[in-house]
Design a protein around this motif. Sequence first.
Motif, short mmCIF file in Angstrom:
data_model
loop_
_atom_site.label_atom_id
_atom_site.label_comp_id
_atom_site.label_asym_id
_atom_site.label_seq_id
_atom_site.Cartn_x
_atom_site.Cartn_y
_atom_site.Cartn_z
N ASP A 166 0.85 -1.19 0.00
CA ASP A 166 0.00 0.00 0.00
C ASP A 166 0.88 1.24 0.00
OD1 ASP A 166 -2.37 1.35 -0.12
OD2 ASP A 166 -3.02 0.88 1.94
N HIS A 185 -7.27 -2.08 2.88
CA HIS A 185 -6.68 -1.58 4.12
C HIS A 185 -7.39 -0.28 4.51
CE1 HIS A 185 -3.63 -4.54 3.20
NE2 HIS A 185 -3.31 -3.91 2.09
N LEU A 221 -1.35 -2.98 8.27
CA LEU A 221 -1.41 -3.87 7.12
C LEU A 221 -1.51 -5.33 7.57
CD1 LEU A 221 1.36 -2.15 4.95
CD2 LEU A 221 -1.12 -1.96 4.66
#
Length: 343
Positions: A166, A185, A221
């Motif tokens: 991410d 997320h 995460l």
Amino acid sequence: MANAVQVDDVLSGAIRAKDLTEAKIAQIRAITGRLRILALNAMIEATQAGAHGRGFAVVAQEVRNISTEVERISGSFASELVSEIAALETLTRRMAEDAQGARLVDLALNAVELIDRNLYERSCDVRWWATDSAVVEALAAPGPEAGAHASLRLGVILDAYTVYLDLWLCDMDGRVVANGRPDRHRVQGLDVRDRPWFQKGRLLASGNDYAVTEVDAEPGLGRAQVATYAASVREDGDAHGRPLGILAIHFDWEPQARAIVQGVRLGEGERDRTRVLLVDRAHRVIAASDGRGLLTERFPLRTDGALSGSYGEPGSVVAFHHTPGYETYQGLGWYGVIVQRTA
């Protein structure tokens, strides 16, 4: 590998020479033994012959003396030759160990070099993407639409760069205002002020600089193992503009590092007895070909202040090489390490 094979050939030749020499000396001793028995029998016969056998007795005694001298010489020769061959065996084994150690050091260097080159790209990515107009605008004029547009833009980047889990855009207060995968997320609004990468990122002098911290498990995460790189987002995307926030990119560490340590080129029969590692500056295991000890094990590496080398342990050899860095990426003091059980 060729040098190690050549050394093994020399060692095998020395052992064969030793065996052949010992066999020949045994034959000489057997012959001299027979000569002594023959001389003894001749002397007995000469004594029984009386005056007529005296001359023959002298010859028999001389044969006996010669056989004794030959025995002495062969014994001395055997002792000296065996000693020389033993020294050659020791030297050859040491050469073989040195050659193998040097090869393993090269493999350790290769592993840490590959990760350095990979992470150099990450340090470039974060500085580049921090100047993206959508990223800059989301912090310069914050709002739902600007944040959504920045997330969309970050998502496009992630679609092309699959090595990242991410990308997070944070304001100067440490709040995530946009991320590239909001469907996976849900981190928007997350407070990351305590993250080392954010704290280092706030201190960056310009947009040309970047911050990176050690590999860690990121709670936002799902505690995935990440190497996080951060760069400051600045007004108008100017490297020397007023800092507006921080862009953090989370490199998907575990599968990328695993591919490197498991991809080290080992010879036939070596893989099952070899462990390939990457360890950080504190010697914490951050990658392992056997998958064990990740982020929990501290490997007892003995460098004695050297940047590279090898040393023996009971039943194994350990080789290591310090990170050489790549281009503008100087690395984090990591080591490539090879641990190989002796065959």
